[in-house]
Write a protein that holds these residues in place. Structure first.
Motif, PDB file in Angstrom:
ATOM      1  N   VAL A  32     -22.795  -1.647  -3.991  1.00 18.28           N
ATOM      2  CA  VAL A  32     -22.443  -0.370  -3.367  1.00 18.28           C
ATOM      3  C   VAL A  32     -21.758  -0.635  -2.032  1.00 18.28           C
ATOM      4  O   VAL A  32     -21.982  -1.661  -1.394  1.00 18.28           O
ATOM      5  N   THR A  33     -20.928   0.310  -1.634  1.00 14.81           N
ATOM      6  CA  THR A  33     -20.265   0.262  -0.342  1.00 14.81           C
ATOM      7  C   THR A  33     -20.638   1.530   0.416  1.00 14.81           C
ATOM      8  O   THR A  33     -20.513   2.634  -0.131  1.00 14.81           O
ATOM      9  N   ILE A  34     -21.096   1.381   1.635  1.00 16.87           N
ATOM     10  CA  ILE A  34     -21.403   2.542   2.465  1.00 16.87           C
ATOM     11  C   ILE A  34     -20.080   3.020   3.053  1.00 16.87           C
ATOM     12  O   ILE A  34     -19.450   2.316   3.827  1.00 16.87           O
ATOM     13  N   THR A  35     -19.663   4.223   2.657  1.00 15.74           N
ATOM     14  CA  THR A  35     -18.348   4.720   3.067  1.00 15.74           C
ATOM     15  C   THR A  35     -18.399   5.484   4.386  1.00 15.74           C
ATOM     16  O   THR A  35     -17.460   5.414   5.174  1.00 15.74           O
ATOM     17  N   ARG A  36     -19.480   6.221   4.618  1.00 12.91           N
ATOM     18  CA  ARG A  36     -19.620   6.929   5.893  1.00 12.91           C
ATOM     19  C   ARG A  36     -21.047   7.420   6.045  1.00 12.91           C
ATOM     20  O   ARG A  36     -21.798   7.513   5.078  1.00 12.91           O
ATOM     21  N   VAL A  37     -21.385   7.742   7.297  1.00 11.07           N
ATOM     22  CA  VAL A  37     -22.699   8.306   7.615  1.00 11.07           C
ATOM     23  C   VAL A  37     -22.454   9.533   8.476  1.00 11.07           C
ATOM     24  O   VAL A  37     -21.677   9.493   9.418  1.00 11.07           O
ATOM     25  N   GLU A  38     -23.118  10.623   8.122  1.00  8.85           N
ATOM     26  CA  GLU A  38     -23.044  11.846   8.922  1.00  8.85           C
ATOM     27  C   GLU A  38     -24.429  12.113   9.497  1.00  8.85           C
ATOM     28  O   GLU A  38     -25.393  12.271   8.755  1.00  8.85           O
ATOM     29  N   PHE A  50     -22.045   6.720  -0.181  1.00  6.02           N
ATOM     30  CA  PHE A  50     -21.753   5.402  -0.727  1.00  6.02           C
ATOM     31  C   PHE A  50     -20.865   5.523  -1.953  1.00  6.02           C
ATOM     32  O   PHE A  50     -20.821   6.567  -2.604  1.00  6.02           O
ATOM     33  N   SER A  51     -20.150   4.466  -2.237  1.00  5.79           N
ATOM     34  CA  SER A  51     -19.397   4.380  -3.487  1.00  5.79           C
ATOM     35  C   SER A  51     -19.963   3.208  -4.269  1.00  5.79           C
ATOM     36  O   SER A  51     -20.529   2.279  -3.696  1.00  5.79           O
ATOM     37  N   SER A  52     -19.816   3.304  -5.572  1.00  3.27           N
ATOM     38  CA  SER A  52     -20.395   2.286  -6.436  1.00  3.27           C
ATOM     39  C   SER A  52     -19.477   2.063  -7.624  1.00  3.27           C
ATOM     40  O   SER A  52     -18.803   2.983  -8.088  1.00  3.27           O
ATOM     41  N   LEU A  53     -19.447   0.834  -8.110  1.00  4.03           N
ATOM     42  CA  LEU A  53     -18.659   0.515  -9.289  1.00  4.03           C
ATOM     43  C   LEU A  53     -19.462   0.856 -10.538  1.00  4.03           C
ATOM     44  O   LEU A  53     -20.685   0.851 -10.525  1.00  4.03           O
ATOM     45  N   GLY A  54     -18.754   1.140 -11.615  1.00  5.16           N
ATOM     46  CA  GLY A  54     -19.426   1.356 -12.889  1.00  5.16           C
ATOM     47  C   GLY A  54     -19.293   2.772 -13.397  1.00  5.16           C
ATOM     48  O   GLY A  54     -18.567   3.601 -12.846  1.00  5.16           O
ATOM     49  N   GLU A  55     -20.017   3.028 -14.456  1.00  2.00           N
ATOM     50  CA  GLU A  55     -19.999   4.336 -15.111  1.00  2.00           C
ATOM     51  C   GLU A  55     -20.856   5.333 -14.335  1.00  2.00           C
ATOM     52  O   GLU A  55     -21.598   4.962 -13.427  1.00  2.00           O
ATOM     53  N   GLU A  60     -25.573   6.983 -10.829  1.00  2.00           N
ATOM     54  CA  GLU A  60     -26.800   7.761 -10.680  1.00  2.00           C
ATOM     55  C   GLU A  60     -27.994   6.841 -10.429  1.00  2.00           C
ATOM     56  O   GLU A  60     -28.856   7.148  -9.604  1.00  2.00           O
ATOM     57  N   HIS A  61     -28.036   5.708 -11.135  1.00  2.00           N
ATOM     58  CA  HIS A  61     -29.114   4.733 -10.920  1.00  2.00           C
ATOM     59  C   HIS A  61     -29.050   4.169  -9.502  1.00  2.00           C
ATOM     60  O   HIS A  61     -30.084   3.972  -8.862  1.00  2.00           O
ATOM     61  N   ALA A  62     -27.829   3.912  -9.017  1.00  2.00           N
ATOM     62  CA  ALA A  62     -27.672   3.401  -7.656  1.00  2.00           C
ATOM     63  C   ALA A  62     -28.193   4.414  -6.647  1.00  2.00           C
ATOM     64  O   ALA A  62     -28.896   4.046  -5.693  1.00  2.00           O
ATOM     65  N   ALA A  63     -27.894   5.699  -6.857  1.00  3.31           N
ATOM     66  CA  ALA A  63     -28.389   6.750  -5.956  1.00  3.31           C
ATOM     67  C   ALA A  63     -29.913   6.806  -5.982  1.00  3.31           C
ATOM     68  O   ALA A  63     -30.555   6.921  -4.924  1.00  3.31           O
TER      69      ALA A  63
END
Length: 121
Positions: A32-38, A50-55, A60-63
């Motif tokens: 995963v890549t952390i794209t931004r924090v608010e 965050f962004s994540s590779l895959g389907e 959803e599993h990463a979240a």
């Protein structure tokens, strides 16, 4: 967002990315890549995108994995940052990159169709 929450958000982004890559061993998270924090103005809550590779299922599993590790990540933040209280963390999938790719594909398709129309027959 004021200057202080922005500074805190930037520092949090760096630390969270480091903690996830070096300390979290949950197989659901993957890459995963952390794209931004608010961070809210009162610095009580933070949305971590965050962004994540895959389907879709992998994302959803990463979240799920990130939200289950939120307590640990928050504890690590409190140890590494110099602030009175560490915000509650809520992880959200950032789909803006995928959306921009989708828009790019649409524009490419429109451009190609326009070129076909403009070609002499």
């Amino acid at each position: 967002m004021g200057i202080r929450p922005e500074r805190i958000a930037k520092e949090m982004q760096e630390i969270i990315a480091q903690v996830i890559s070096e300390e979290i061993k949950d197989p659901r998270i993957g890459f995963v890549t952390i794209t931004r924090v608010e961070v809210t103005p009162d610095i009580k809550n933070a949305k971590v995108y965050f962004s994540s590779l895959g389907e879709k299922e992998d994302k959803e599993h990463a979240a799920e994995g990130l939200n289950s590790a939120a307590g640990y990540i928050r504890k690590s933040l409190s140890e590494k940052m110099r602030i009175k209280s560490t915000p509650e963390l809520l992880f959200r999938l950032d789909e803006s990159a995928e959306y921009s790719i989708h828009l790019g594909q649409i524009f490419d398709k429109i451009h190609k169709e326009k070129e076909k129309k403009d070609e002499p027959s």
